[in-house]
Design an enzyme around this catalytic site. Structure first.
Site, PDB file in Angstrom:
ATOM      1  N   LYS A 120       0.785  -1.176  -0.036  1.00 39.54           N
ATOM      2  CA  LYS A 120      -0.055   0.030   0.043  1.00 39.54           C
ATOM      3  C   LYS A 120       0.857   1.125   0.104  1.00 39.54           C
ATOM      4  O   LYS A 120       0.663   2.215  -0.772  1.00 39.54           O
ATOM      5  CB  LYS A 120      -0.928  -0.059   1.184  1.00 39.54           C
ATOM      6  CG  LYS A 120      -2.116  -1.060   1.352  1.00 39.54           C
ATOM      7  CD  LYS A 120      -2.809  -0.941   2.497  1.00 39.54           C
ATOM      8  CE  LYS A 120      -2.195  -1.053   3.949  1.00 39.54           C
ATOM      9  NZ  LYS A 120      -1.582  -2.239   4.313  1.00 39.54           N
ATOM     10  N   ASN A 143      -2.829   6.348   5.870  1.00 41.01           N
ATOM     11  CA  ASN A 143      -1.865   5.450   6.585  1.00 41.01           C
ATOM     12  C   ASN A 143      -0.389   5.892   6.409  1.00 41.01           C
ATOM     13  O   ASN A 143       0.263   5.173   6.709  1.00 41.01           O
ATOM     14  CB  ASN A 143      -2.193   4.188   6.396  1.00 41.01           C
ATOM     15  CG  ASN A 143      -1.835   3.196   7.543  1.00 41.01           C
ATOM     16  OD1 ASN A 143      -1.876   3.627   8.603  1.00 41.01           O
ATOM     17  ND2 ASN A 143      -1.064   1.900   7.119  1.00 41.01           N
ATOM     18  N   HIS A 189      -3.538  -9.431  10.603  1.00 45.55           N
ATOM     19  CA  HIS A 189      -4.478  -8.871  11.537  1.00 45.55           C
ATOM     20  C   HIS A 189      -5.456  -9.939  12.115  1.00 45.55           C
ATOM     21  O   HIS A 189      -6.709  -9.271  12.228  1.00 45.55           O
ATOM     22  CB  HIS A 189      -4.915  -7.598  10.808  1.00 45.55           C
ATOM     23  CG  HIS A 189      -3.826  -6.702  10.337  1.00 45.55           C
ATOM     24  ND1 HIS A 189      -2.800  -6.196  11.319  1.00 45.55           N
ATOM     25  CD2 HIS A 189      -3.756  -5.935   9.285  1.00 45.55           C
ATOM     26  CE1 HIS A 189      -2.242  -5.306  10.610  1.00 45.55           C
ATOM     27  NE2 HIS A 189      -2.601  -5.343   9.514  1.00 45.55           N
TER      28      HIS A 189
END
Length: 430
Positions: A120, A143, A189
Site C-alpha cells: 500500500k 496511513n 491482523h
C-alpha cells in the site's frame, strides 16, 4: 488544515491523541465543533490543542456525543469503549470519514484510495509522485505521511491519494473514491477479525462505498474476490483487472532501481491503471517511474561496499511481504526474525534457492532457524548487530545482505522504522 461547516456546533469525542487524533481535534475545533478528548498518556493529553475539553472517555456518558472519533489502532472487536458506544447508539468513525464528510466543501477534486495487505505505502507514494511529476496538485495521506485533516485543501483539479488500512476502512462510512485499488489480500491482523473472510470483507468495503462509474483497480488473482468487487462496483467498464493469463510484469522494470522485484511489478501495474484512469499520459507516467526515489524501509538500498549491496526491507513484517524481496536478488545473505505472526515461512519457500545463508534474530530466531536449516546454512544470531556482522563477514562480491524480517519488530524495537534505522546505522559503520 481541512475544515468543514458541516462539523460546526456538533460535539465530538476524540479517543487517542497521537498524530491523527491531534489533527482531528484541531480540524474539528477550527470548524466550530465542541471537542472532548482523552488519551491514557498524560503527555498526550497535555499536547491537546487549546479549546479541547479533557475528560476520561472510558468513564463518560457517551450518549452526549454526536460521534466518537477513534484512532485506527483501537481494536473495535474487543475494546470496551467500542461496545459502550454501540450501546449508547453513538457512531464510531475515524479521521478518513471526517475527510469524506468535508469533501463537498472542498474545491472539485478526486480521491484515489489504495488498500491491500502488502504494497500500500509504495503504491500510494508512487502514484503521488507520478501525479506531482505530471504537474497535478496532489497530497497523500491516510496511513502514510501527514494526517489528511492536517493538510491544506488542494486547488480545483487536485487528487488526494490515500493509503487505507482495513482498520481505517472499518471506521469509514461514506468515502466515495474516484479510483479504488486492491493490491492483494493475504492473512493478517486476524486478532482483529473473526476470520480471513471477515478481514477480506473489510478491505472490500472500500468498493461498496463507491458510486457507479467510478474506477476499481484489482490486482488479486482470486476470481471470487473479483466477482464480489464487481458486484459492489458495477459501473460499466469500471473494473481494471489483469487480462486472462496476463503476468503483471512491466517490460522495462529494470530501468527503475527503486522498483525492483515482483511485488513492485504489481505496484507499477496498479499505478499505471490508476494514472490512466486519471488521464495521465504515458510519457509523464514513465518519467514519474524513472524519478521515483522509493520509501525508507521498503527494499531500500542503503549502501554498496566492496561489491556487496545492503538492503533495508524492515517493513516486511510477514512472510508474504518478505517473499518478493527474496525473489528480487539472486544471491542473498538473509537477516530475518523478530516477533512472528506465523509459525511457517511457506510464502518464502519458492525463493530459498536465492539465499546463500540466513541469520535469525529475536523471539522467532530459534523457530526460523529450525525451519530453514534443511534448506540453507543458518545461524541464530539473536540480535540485529550480530546478524549483520556475520552476514557482512560471509558475503562475497555480488551478494546482497538483506534485512527482510518476515516478523513484527516489537520484541526488540519500538517499530519497524526503528529496526530499519538501526540496520542503516550499523551498515554505515561497517
Amino acid at each position: 488544515m481541512i475544515t468543514a461547516k458541516a462539523f460546526a456546533g456538533k460535539h465530538y469525542a476524540v479517543y487517542g491523541l497521537a498524530r491523527s487524533g491531534l489533527a482531528t481535534a484541531e480540524a474539528l475545533l477550527a470548524s466550530g465543533a465542541h471537542v472532548t478528548a482523552w488519551d491514557a498518556k498524560e503527555q498526550a493529553r497535555a499536547n491537546a490543542p487549546a479549546g479541547t475539553e479533557i475528560a476520561n472517555l472510558d468513564e463518560a456518558d457517551l450518549s452526549q456525543f454526536d460521534s466518537l472519533v477513534v484512532t485506527p489502532g483501537l481494536p473495535l472487536n474487543r475494546h470496551p469503549i467500542a461496545q459502550r458506544a454501540r450501546d449508547a447508539a453513538v457512531e464510531i468513525i475515524g479521521d478518513i470519514e471526517l475527510f469524506a464528510r468535508a469533501r463537498p466543501e472542498l474545491p472539485p477534486h478526486k480521491v484515489v484510495g489504495i488498500t491491500g495487505t502488502n504494497g500500500k505505502s509504495t503504491t500510494t507514494a508512487l502514484i503521488h509522485h507520478i501525479l506531482k511529476t505530471a504537474g497535478v496538485p496532489t497530497e497523500m495521506g491516510g496511513n502514510i505521511g501527514l494526517p489528511i485533516l492536517a493538510q491544506d485543501p488542494l486547488p480545483e483539479g487536485g487528487v488526494y491519494v490515500l493509503e487505507l488500512s482495513s482498520y481505517q476502512i472499518d471506521l469509514t462510512q461514506s468515502l466515495d473514491c474516484d479510483v479504488a485499488v486492491l493490491l492483494n489480500i493475504t492473512p493478517d491482523h486476524l486478532d482483529r477479525y473473526e476470520s480471513f473472510e471477515a478481514y477480506a470483507a473489510s478491505k472490500m468495503r472500500l468498493f461498496a462505498m463507491q458510486t457507479d462509474q467510478h474506477w476499481a483497480v484489482v490486482a488479486v488473482d482470486d476470481t471470487t474476490i473479483r466477482d464480489k468487487i464487481f458486484d459492489l462496483n458495477d459501473g460499466p467498464g469500471a473494473l481494471h483487472i489483469p487480462n486472462e493469463g496476463e503476468s503483471i510484469v512491466f517490460a522495462d522494470q529494470d530501468e527503475f532501481p527503486s522498483l525492483q522485484g515482483p511485488h513492485n511489478a504489481q505496484n507499477i501495474w496498479a499505478a499505471e491503471r490508476v494514472c490512466g484512469s486519471l488521464g495521465i499520459d504515458r510519457d509523464a507516467f514513465e518519467k514519474g517511474l524513472r524519478t521515483y526515489p522509493g520509501l525508507p524501509h521498503r527494499m531500500e538500498r542503503v549502501r554498496e561496499k566492496d561489491g556487496v549491496l545492503f538492503v533495508n526491507d524492515s517493513k516486511a513484517t510477514n512472510p508474504t511481504a518478505t517473499a518478493p524481496a527474496l525473489a528480487a536478488f539472486p544471491s542473498i545473505r538473509w537477516i530475518l526474525g523478530g516477533r512472528a505472526k506465523t509459525d511457517e515461512l511457506d510464502e518464502c519457500a519458492p525463493h530459498f534457492a536465492h539465499v546463500r545463508s540466513a541469520y535469525t534474530i529475536g523471539e522467532a530466531g530459534e523457530l526460523f532457524a529450525k525451519l530453514l536449516a534443511p534448506h540453507m546454512p543458518v545461524s541464530n544470531c539473536e540480535t540485529l548487530e550480530n546478524a549483520l556482522n556475520h552476514a557482512a563477514e560471509d558475503s562475497q562480491p555480488g551478494d546482497t545482505v538483506l534485512l527482510s524480517p518476515a516478523c513484527a519488530s516489537f520484541d526488540q524495537f519500538k517499530d519497524f522504522e526503528q529496526r530499519g534505522d538501526r540496520f542503516r546505522d550499523l551498515v554505515g559503520a561497517l
